[in-house]
Motif scaffolding. Structure first.
Motif, mmCIF file in Angstrom:
data_model
loop_
_atom_site.group_PDB
_atom_site.id
_atom_site.type_symbol
_atom_site.label_atom_id
_atom_site.label_comp_id
_atom_site.label_asym_id
_atom_site.label_seq_id
_atom_site.Cartn_x
_atom_site.Cartn_y
_atom_site.Cartn_z
ATOM 1 N N UNK A 162 0.826 -1.201 0.000
ATOM 2 C CA UNK A 162 0.000 0.000 0.000
ATOM 3 C C UNK A 162 0.864 1.256 0.000
ATOM 4 N N UNK A 163 1.890 1.272 0.838
ATOM 5 C CA UNK A 163 2.805 2.427 0.870
ATOM 6 C C UNK A 163 3.441 2.650 -0.494
ATOM 7 N N UNK A 164 3.894 1.565 -1.122
ATOM 8 C CA UNK A 164 4.526 1.678 -2.439
ATOM 9 C C UNK A 164 3.539 2.203 -3.477
ATOM 10 N N UNK A 165 2.296 1.748 -3.403
ATOM 11 C CA UNK A 165 1.280 2.234 -4.337
ATOM 12 C C UNK A 165 1.062 3.735 -4.163
ATOM 13 N N UNK A 166 0.972 4.181 -2.918
ATOM 14 C CA UNK A 166 0.778 5.614 -2.652
ATOM 15 C C UNK A 166 1.986 6.411 -3.133
ATOM 16 N N UNK A 167 3.175 5.866 -2.961
ATOM 17 C CA UNK A 167 4.381 6.531 -3.454
ATOM 18 C C UNK A 167 4.350 6.665 -4.972
ATOM 19 N N UNK A 168 3.858 5.631 -5.640
ATOM 20 C CA UNK A 168 3.850 5.624 -7.108
ATOM 21 C C UNK A 168 2.762 6.523 -7.704
ATOM 22 N N UNK A 169 1.552 6.501 -7.134
ATOM 23 C CA UNK A 169 0.431 7.182 -7.795
ATOM 24 C C UNK A 169 -0.252 8.258 -6.960
ATOM 25 N N UNK A 170 0.176 8.433 -5.716
ATOM 26 C CA UNK A 170 -0.461 9.416 -4.858
ATOM 27 C C UNK A 170 -1.475 8.755 -3.943
ATOM 28 N N UNK A 171 -2.135 9.553 -3.124
ATOM 29 C CA UNK A 171 -2.970 9.008 -2.057
ATOM 30 C C UNK A 171 -4.471 8.955 -2.372
ATOM 31 N N UNK A 172 -4.894 9.401 -3.548
ATOM 32 C CA UNK A 172 -6.326 9.355 -3.881
ATOM 33 C C UNK A 172 -6.782 7.898 -3.955
#
Length: 56
Positions: free
Chosen positions: A33-43
């Motif tokens: 989840x952290x990596x996903x937020x890093x890649x695409x933002x928190x929306x």
């Protein structure tokens, strides 16, 4: 779990409860989840799309 975790449009990656909730909801680890937020933002909708999950 607080109601606001379900109604926000963004993931607060710094909030442990929010991380746990959304990791469980998307069926991924908190690290993923952290990596996903890093890649695409928190929306939420963008993270869901990135993870191949339906938007909440």
């Amino acid at each position: 779990m607080p109601i606001e975790l379900h109604s926000k449009s963004h993931i607060d990656i710094h909030d442990r409860a929010a991380r746990e909730h959304w990791a469980h909801r998307f069926g991924v680890t908190e690290d993923r989840l952290r990596k996903a937020v890093t890649m695409v933002g928190s929306r939420l909708s963008t993270v869901a799309d990135y993870l191949g999950q339906p938007a909440p």
